[in-house]
Design an enzyme around this catalytic site. Structure first.
Site, short mmCIF file in Angstrom:
data_model
loop_
_atom_site.label_atom_id
_atom_site.label_comp_id
_atom_site.label_asym_id
_atom_site.label_seq_id
_atom_site.Cartn_x
_atom_site.Cartn_y
_atom_site.Cartn_z
N CYS A 12 14.38 9.58 -7.66
CA CYS A 12 13.08 8.91 -7.57
C CYS A 12 12.56 9.15 -6.16
O CYS A 12 12.98 10.08 -5.49
CB CYS A 12 13.19 7.43 -7.91
SG CYS A 12 14.18 6.51 -6.73
N CYS B 39 0.83 -1.21 0.00
CA CYS B 39 0.00 0.00 0.00
C CYS B 39 0.87 1.26 0.00
O CYS B 39 0.50 2.27 -0.57
CB CYS B 39 -0.91 0.02 1.22
SG CYS B 39 -2.12 -1.31 1.20
#
Ligand SMILES: [Zn+2]
Lengths: 466, 104
Positions: free
Chosen positions: A424, A251
């Protein structure tokens, strides 16, 4: 100004201390109230046995069941259900249920299990409450941010129903403690968020002969079934070989709509209540597949217990000792904790810290900054001037990088040629990207260590985390 | 043969994020049994790999079957109960491929 700042932090500290004390006092009051009720109950029973005359209203043994007048009133809507009734509620009150994980699934499961009067309710979790949990982990309150989830969850459960026994297990479930913890309960609810925990819990339930109510949710989808019950399969019967780690999304990486684990967690509570009260048909040998986006629920028939299963099969000899020695992290190639993985793919000279990168910007050094996160991440927040080329499309968009490099060389900057930096979210994909860029000839490319999370931590505390 | 194929649990990402595919698969590479041509799951997997999977086929298949962690359901029933790769498909069958979820 300085004395004001000192005052503020002193006041904040005092508020924190008082809040902690308040929580402690509230919990002590709840515990004492529960104890008082027990004592009253014992007293009454004692009086009856002694043959004296207690007030009629408190002699609930006369009702032919073990529910006290207070229980009759509290659980009256259950008692009014012909298919549930006194027997179902009595069974529930005598039962014990363990919920592993007080997160998105565990939150609603625990709330309903506490409310419905499960006699003893255990909670396992080693984590603390964080702000980015709140949208789905509805058992926790803002004032508990930074505090252990078990503590927060237990307080919420007790505030709904102070008559039940809540047991806090503030630890991660491991092979060393699982047998001991799970053996104290009749039914186990798997509300965890990772593959190794799911194998560990299922195997432990087989070894101990406990029914397992297993739920999972990710993105807009959820899944639910009951394992190891009434001849049904165990988790390994269904998934003898763990999936590749690339197929195990979390998640925290892929996102989840808060209400989706909420729905699955409620269904987990329902299945646990059915088993505990011995009412209805448990969801064994069947699985619910829930797709929130298209509003579709499939209930599918799954295989029964596999004779070849290495843990519960015909010739399986999976013992307690084998369980304790089994390496679930190695088996699934992923960690039991939810901590994000930190890769180390590059040589030190192909990497740069966020602080060093900041210095290069300050000096005006020529560079191209490539952000390799997916586009919807880039839309949340990005560094100024960065070029978004998601990792999967890097190969196809190399020409864009070359073009940007040439633009920069045409005099925007002075000095040596522009350098390529890759960023990133956490600094893993950026390393993969740099590896690839090196391979195709951009040998000066470097990744920014720790990604945007590192930037927010070490350079710009106001840069939003997500 | 008209079939409905559904991908879920993240597998839809391998076919342009489309979950439901109504497809027409003509039986090929099939043995003749009792004079009728039969399409089995093994054939269908080959067809899907060639026609629907746009990226990372290793996330869908391993060897000649689905990768570990993928449940296959033929008409809402686990394919383990109908013969796995040898399950015979019929007109209008619904085949669901779903990746097991671990999140919570
Ligand atoms: Zn099994």
């Amino acid at each position: 100004m300085e004395s004001n700042g000192g005052d503020a932090s002193r006041i904040l500290r005092e508020i924190e201390t008082l809040k902690a004390t308040k929580t402690e006092i509230e919990q002590r009051i709840s515990a004492l109230e529960a104890q008082l009720r027990e004592t009253n109950l014992d007293d009454r029973t004692g009086t009856v046995l002694n043959g004296s005359c207690p007030p009629i209203s408190t002699v609930h043994s006369d009702f032919g069941h073990s529910l006290s007048p207070e229980m009759i009133y509290r659980y009256s809507r259950h008692l009014l259900l012909p298919s549930f009734g006194v027997q179902g509620q009595s069974n529930l009150i005598k039962s014990s249920i363990l919920v592993v994980g007080a997160g998105g699934l565990g939150s609603p499961a625990l709330l309903y299990l506490a409310a419905c009067g499960v006699g003893r309710l255990g909670i396992v979790d080693h984590d603390v409450v964080e702000l980015n949990n709140m949208h789905r982990q509805i058992i926790h309150r803002e004032e508990y941010i930074g505090q252990p989830k078990v503590k927060s969850a237990a307080a919420s459960c007790l505030s709904i129903n102070s008559t039940i026994n809540i047991v806090e297990h503030k630890e991660a479930l491991r092979t060393s403690n699982a047998l001991d913890i799970l053996s104290q309960y009749d039914i186990i609810v798997d509300a965890t968020d990772n593959a190794p925990s799911r194998y560990l819990i299922s195997d432990c339930c087989v070894v101990l002969g406990k029914p397992l109510v297993s739920g999972a949710a990710l993105g807009m989808e959820g899944q639910l079934t009951v394992y190891n019950y009434n001849g049904g399969p165990c988790y390994r019967c269904l998934f003898p070989t763990p999936p590749p780690t690339t197929a195990c999304q979390r998640c925290s990486d892929s996102g989840v709509l808060g209400v989706v684990p909420g729905i699955i967690g409620c269904l987990q509570a329902l299945e646990a209540i059915k088993i505990a009260s011995a009412v209805g048909e448990p969801l064994t040998g069947r699985m619910i597949l829930f797709d929130a986006l298209s509003a579709r629920i499939r209930i599918v028939k799954i295989r029964g217990r596999s004779l070849q299963c290495e843990v519960c099969g015909e010739n399986a000899t999976f013992t307690r000792q084998q369980f304790q020695e089994f390496d679930y992290e190695k088996f699934t190639q992923s960690p039991l904790s939810t901590l994000p993985v930190t890769l180390n793919l590059l040589q030190a000279d192909s990497r740069i810290s966020s602080k060093e990168f900041k210095e290069k910007i300050a000096k005006g050094e020529a560079h191209v900054l490539i952000d390799v996160r997916p586009q919807h991440h880039f839309k949340i927040v990005s560094l100024p001037g960065s070029l978004n080329i998601p990792l999967p499309s890097l190969e196809a968009r190399l020409s864009e990088i070359s073009a940007t490099l040439e633009d920069n060389e045409k005099g925007k900057y002075s000095g040596s040629g522009p350098q390529i930096f890759v960023v990133c979210r956490r600094g893993n994909d950026s390393q993969r990207a740099v590896q690839y860029l090196h391979k195709v000839g951009f040998t000066s490319a470097k990744d920014i260590i720790g990604g945007l999370e590192g930037w927010a931590r070490d350079v710009d505390p106001d840069f939003p985390a997500y | 043969m008209q079939l409905t194929l559904e991908f879920g649990g993240g597998l839809e990402l391998l076919c342009n994020s489309v979950k439901i595919h109504n497809v027409n698969v003509e039986p090929q590479d099939i043995e003749l049994q009792g004079g009728t041509k039969k399409l089995i799951m093994k054939d269908l997997l080959t067809w899907i790999r060639g026609n629907l999977i746009k990226e990372r086929p290793e996330m869908f298949m391993k060897g000649d079957t689905v990768r570990p962690g993928v449940l296959v359901l033929v008409n809402d029933c686990d394919w383990e109960l109908s013969g796995q790769l040898n399950t015979t498909l019929e007109e209008k069958d619904v085949v669901v491929f779903i990746s097991t979820l671990h999140g919570g």
